[in-house]
Design an enzyme around this catalytic site. Structure first.
Site, PDB file in Angstrom:
ATOM      1  N   LYS A 207      14.796   0.728 -13.604  1.00 47.12           N
ATOM      2  CA  LYS A 207      15.715   0.336 -14.670  1.00 47.12           C
ATOM      3  C   LYS A 207      15.493   1.170 -15.926  1.00 47.12           C
ATOM      4  O   LYS A 207      16.428   1.671 -16.537  1.00 47.12           O
ATOM      5  CB  LYS A 207      15.541  -1.156 -14.977  1.00 47.12           C
ATOM      6  CG  LYS A 207      16.529  -1.710 -15.980  1.00 47.12           C
ATOM      7  CD  LYS A 207      16.370  -3.218 -16.107  1.00 47.12           C
ATOM      8  CE  LYS A 207      17.353  -3.805 -17.099  1.00 47.12           C
ATOM      9  NZ  LYS A 207      17.235  -5.275 -17.195  1.00 47.12           N
ATOM     10  N   GLU A 213       4.188   3.585 -12.221  1.00 48.85           N
ATOM     11  CA  GLU A 213       4.005   3.804 -10.786  1.00 48.85           C
ATOM     12  C   GLU A 213       5.178   4.585 -10.192  1.00 48.85           C
ATOM     13  O   GLU A 213       4.979   5.532  -9.421  1.00 48.85           O
ATOM     14  CB  GLU A 213       3.869   2.452 -10.055  1.00 48.85           C
ATOM     15  CG  GLU A 213       2.661   1.639 -10.448  1.00 48.85           C
ATOM     16  CD  GLU A 213       2.922   0.693 -11.608  1.00 48.85           C
ATOM     17  OE1 GLU A 213       2.130  -0.246 -11.793  1.00 48.85           O
ATOM     18  OE2 GLU A 213       3.923   0.896 -12.338  1.00 48.85           O
ATOM     19  N   GLY A 271      14.981  -7.284 -12.886  1.00 51.05           N
ATOM     20  CA  GLY A 271      14.532  -6.596 -11.682  1.00 51.05           C
ATOM     21  C   GLY A 271      14.492  -7.479 -10.450  1.00 51.05           C
ATOM     22  O   GLY A 271      14.970  -7.099  -9.375  1.00 51.05           O
ATOM     23  N   ARG A 272      13.927  -8.691 -10.587  1.00 52.23           N
ATOM     24  CA  ARG A 272      13.785  -9.558  -9.420  1.00 52.23           C
ATOM     25  C   ARG A 272      15.108 -10.173  -8.991  1.00 52.23           C
ATOM     26  O   ARG A 272      15.164 -10.844  -7.955  1.00 52.23           O
ATOM     27  CB  ARG A 272      12.741 -10.635  -9.703  1.00 52.23           C
ATOM     28  CG  ARG A 272      13.003 -11.485 -10.926  1.00 52.23           C
ATOM     29  CD  ARG A 272      11.767 -12.284 -11.340  1.00 52.23           C
ATOM     30  NE  ARG A 272      11.953 -13.000 -12.593  1.00 52.23           N
ATOM     31  CZ  ARG A 272      11.819 -12.460 -13.795  1.00 52.23           C
ATOM     32  NH1 ARG A 272      11.513 -11.175 -13.906  1.00 52.23           N
ATOM     33  NH2 ARG A 272      11.979 -13.180 -14.890  1.00 52.23           N
ATOM     34  N   GLU A 357       7.080 -14.835 -11.341  1.00 54.25           N
ATOM     35  CA  GLU A 357       7.412 -13.974 -12.479  1.00 54.25           C
ATOM     36  C   GLU A 357       8.447 -14.643 -13.380  1.00 54.25           C
ATOM     37  O   GLU A 357       8.493 -14.386 -14.581  1.00 54.25           O
ATOM     38  CB  GLU A 357       7.926 -12.617 -11.990  1.00 54.25           C
ATOM     39  CG  GLU A 357       7.926 -11.544 -13.071  1.00 54.25           C
ATOM     40  CD  GLU A 357       8.158 -10.149 -12.534  1.00 54.25           C
ATOM     41  OE1 GLU A 357       7.170  -9.448 -12.258  1.00 54.25           O
ATOM     42  OE2 GLU A 357       9.340  -9.763 -12.370  1.00 54.25           O
ATOM     43  N   HIS A 388      -2.031 -20.444  13.447  1.00 56.12           N
ATOM     44  CA  HIS A 388      -3.344 -20.112  13.988  1.00 56.12           C
ATOM     45  C   HIS A 388      -4.281 -19.580  12.902  1.00 56.12           C
ATOM     46  O   HIS A 388      -5.285 -18.936  13.215  1.00 56.12           O
ATOM     47  CB  HIS A 388      -3.191 -19.099  15.126  1.00 56.12           C
ATOM     48  CG  HIS A 388      -2.476 -19.658  16.306  1.00 56.12           C
ATOM     49  ND1 HIS A 388      -3.126 -20.273  17.359  1.00 56.12           N
ATOM     50  CD2 HIS A 388      -1.146 -19.755  16.584  1.00 56.12           C
ATOM     51  CE1 HIS A 388      -2.240 -20.695  18.246  1.00 56.12           C
ATOM     52  NE2 HIS A 388      -1.025 -20.394  17.800  1.00 56.12           N
ATOM     53  N   LYS A 503       0.726  -3.248 -18.353  1.00 54.96           N
ATOM     54  CA  LYS A 503       1.229  -1.873 -18.417  1.00 54.96           C
ATOM     55  C   LYS A 503       0.702  -1.159 -19.664  1.00 54.96           C
ATOM     56  O   LYS A 503       0.278   0.000 -19.617  1.00 54.96           O
ATOM     57  CB  LYS A 503       2.757  -1.865 -18.433  1.00 54.96           C
ATOM     58  CG  LYS A 503       3.414  -2.343 -17.148  1.00 54.96           C
ATOM     59  CD  LYS A 503       4.936  -2.289 -17.309  1.00 54.96           C
ATOM     60  CE  LYS A 503       5.656  -2.797 -16.088  1.00 54.96           C
ATOM     61  NZ  LYS A 503       7.129  -2.757 -16.256  1.00 54.96           N
TER      62      LYS A 503
END
Length: 538
Positions: A207, A213, A271-272, A357, A388, A503
């Site tokens: 964005k 990263e 973003g999410r 978030e 399991h 960040k």
């Protein structure tokens, strides 16, 4: 939105007293009392999604008080404000427009022609790029067809598209998909060892176009690309292989991406919540634009249900209220997402981000420190694998953990129907075992180690089939559940300032790691000690 402390409402006080009553009763008792409990505590949405919440420690009085809590905190008004484009993301002074991305009726809800025109232009661009690449018309600089699509992004620019493309693997075409998110070079190396630059397209999804990263990975990919094409690079060659999805057009152009290859991202899309936007380009490339559009339409269908349905028949609202019931009146701390479809293995991780978030906040909308619970810890796995491993704790552990069980009635592969029968048997059996245990079968005094006491709550979400349309409905439904939780809990769900702090500190630590004449300065001895240990070997 009205800023109401939920603990000050009349309904909250009623729920506190009611919880004491309900802790004396079991799910077994509730079914024994009400022969129509399944009918009374389930919603069949157009015979496409069945939401069964009957295996919860609730009764009609519980739902009555919870619905009053939603009314007292003005949930309906808040829903209208979001859909009509009010600036409900107060700390960033923005509207929240992800529902507009899947609404093809310009005069509906938002009534902002410019935004819908922009959205339709983006959709047209997604379609054109998808059609060209999938058909083979879009060729690389050596005139070879594109075989590989590499999505470079992190957070919402990564997890949503990854979850959708994996969940809809049965609809995937012959393009090879790769997702580069981690700054750990291991992931980068694993990808470039499997691809050739002349057959690959790289989508840089960011964005801001300055996420550490993503840009670090993008620069490394660019360097690798230029080194391996064996000719002098020019803008024409670069435009055949690099696409950007961003709100920062200038930064993408500066990076070297042709403006025709840049898909805008609206600033009002978090973003999410962005997989429905141009971030979804890789989804469209994976399953084709028509299926991507079906994903949007399915989400829009659930938007309509959420907007129009009365609150006592509204799936996202009821689910949000049940979650608040356990976290604030039963002191549960986590919720498990169990998915009985292996392709949907990333859904728990996606919902973890979406929930934690959004609602992982400790300051309310009045700027006051919160003294009640906000976001639960979300975790999970695919069934039957989880059975399991951690199911032992669900059945016999000391923690009360509400669960969502998700599956589909129609199998992905008809040739292996016996597998699906066993899968669904496990899906149903586990909710039954959690709810009722085995105390009617075993004498607890003689077989104490075998005893499962039951009374462990769960929701069952049963889809007719996992397809783009139904998956769109499911994801939209969870988005709205989380939104309602945030409204009731009086927090801002659409910012993430806690993420920004990490960040900011990272940039200052990078400078120290790169200093040649580094000396421990005494600030934060732990961090300085870690830096010193690193520099002993570098």
């Amino acid at each position: 939105m009205k800023n109401i402390n939920p603990t000050k409402t009349f309904a909250w006080k009623k729920l506190q007293n009611h919880a004491k009553e309900m802790k004396k009763i079991t799910i077994y008792d509730l079914f024994k009392i009400d022969n129509n409990r399944f009918k009374n505590f389930s919603i069949n949405f157009e015979n496409t999604i069945l939401f069964d919440y009957s295996k919860n420690i609730i009764n009609k009085k519980t739902i009555f008080y919870l619905l009053n809590l939603a009314k007292e905190t003005n949930c309906i008004d808040a829903i209208h404000e979001m859909f009509y484009g009010k600036k409900i993301n107060i700390t960033e002074n923005k509207a929240v427009l992800h529902t507009a991305l899947r609404n093809n009726n310009i005069d509906f809800f938002l009534r902002n022609h410019q935004i819908y025109n922009d959205i339709n232009k983006i959709l047209k661009k997604i379609k054109n790029i998808s059609d060209e690449i999938i058909s083979g018309k879009w060729k690389g600089y050596t005139n070879k067809k594109i075989k590989n699509i590499i999505n470079i992004g992190i957070g919402g620019s990564h997890l949503g598209p990854l979850m959708i493309t994996k969940s809809l693997k049965n609809y995937q075409n012959k393009l090879n998909l790769f997702f580069l998110s981690n700054i750990d070079a291991t992931q980068l190396i694993n990808i470039i060892n499997k691809i050739k630059p002349e057959e690959s397209i790289f989508i840089i999804a960011s964005k801001t176009f300055n996420t550490l990263e993503t840009i670090t990975n993008a620069l490394s990919i660019k360097k690798w690309f230029m080194k391996n094409i064996n000719i002098n690079i020019n803008k024409n060659i670069f435009s055949k292989h690099f696409i950007a999805v961003t709100n920062n057009i200038n930064a993408a152009v500066k990076f070297g991406i042709n403006e025709n290859n840049i898909l805008p991202l609206l600033s009002e899309i978090g973003g999410r919540f962005s997989l429905w936007s141009s971030i979804g380009l890789i989804i469209s490339l994976s399953i084709g634009f028509d299926n991507f559009y079906q994903l949007l339409q399915g989400a829009h269908k659930m938007d309509n249900h959420f907007f129009y349905s009365p609150i006592d028949k509204n799936i996202p609202i009821i689910m949000a209220l049940i979650s608040i019931w356990y976290s604030n009146f039963w002191n549960t701390e986590t919720e498990a997402i169990i998915v009985y479809n292996n392709n949907m293995c990333f859904l728990p991780l996606y919902l973890q981000q979406l929930n934690m978030e959004s609602n992982g906040k400790s300051i309310d909308r009045n700027g006051q420190k919160i003294k009640y619970q906000t976001s639960s810890i979300i975790w999970g796995d695919v069934g039957t694998n989880g059975q399991h491993s951690f199911f032992q704790m669900l059945h016999q552990g000391t923690k009360l953990i509400p669960c969502d069980f998700i599956s589909s009635a129609i199998p992905n592969y008809n040739n292996y129907k016996n597998h699906h029968v066993q899968l669904i048997a496990n899906y149903i059996a586990q909710t039954k075992a959690l709810a009722f245990g085995n105390i009617k079968e075993y004498n607890c005094q003689k077989n104490i180690y075998y005893s499962c006491y039951g009374n462990k709550p769960s929701n069952s979400i049963f889809l007719k089939k996992i397809n783009p349309y139904n998956l769109g409905m499911l994801i939209s439904y969870y988005e709205h559940k989380i939104f309602i939780q945030g409204i009731i809990l009086n927090i801002f769900s659409f910012d993430q300032w806690g993420v920004e702090l990490g960040k900011k500190i990272t940039h200052s630590v990078i400078k120290k790691l790169n200093e040649n004449n580094y000396k421990i300065n005494g600030n934060d001895p732990s961090s300085e000690g870690l830096i010193d240990f690193y520099k002993c070997f570098n």
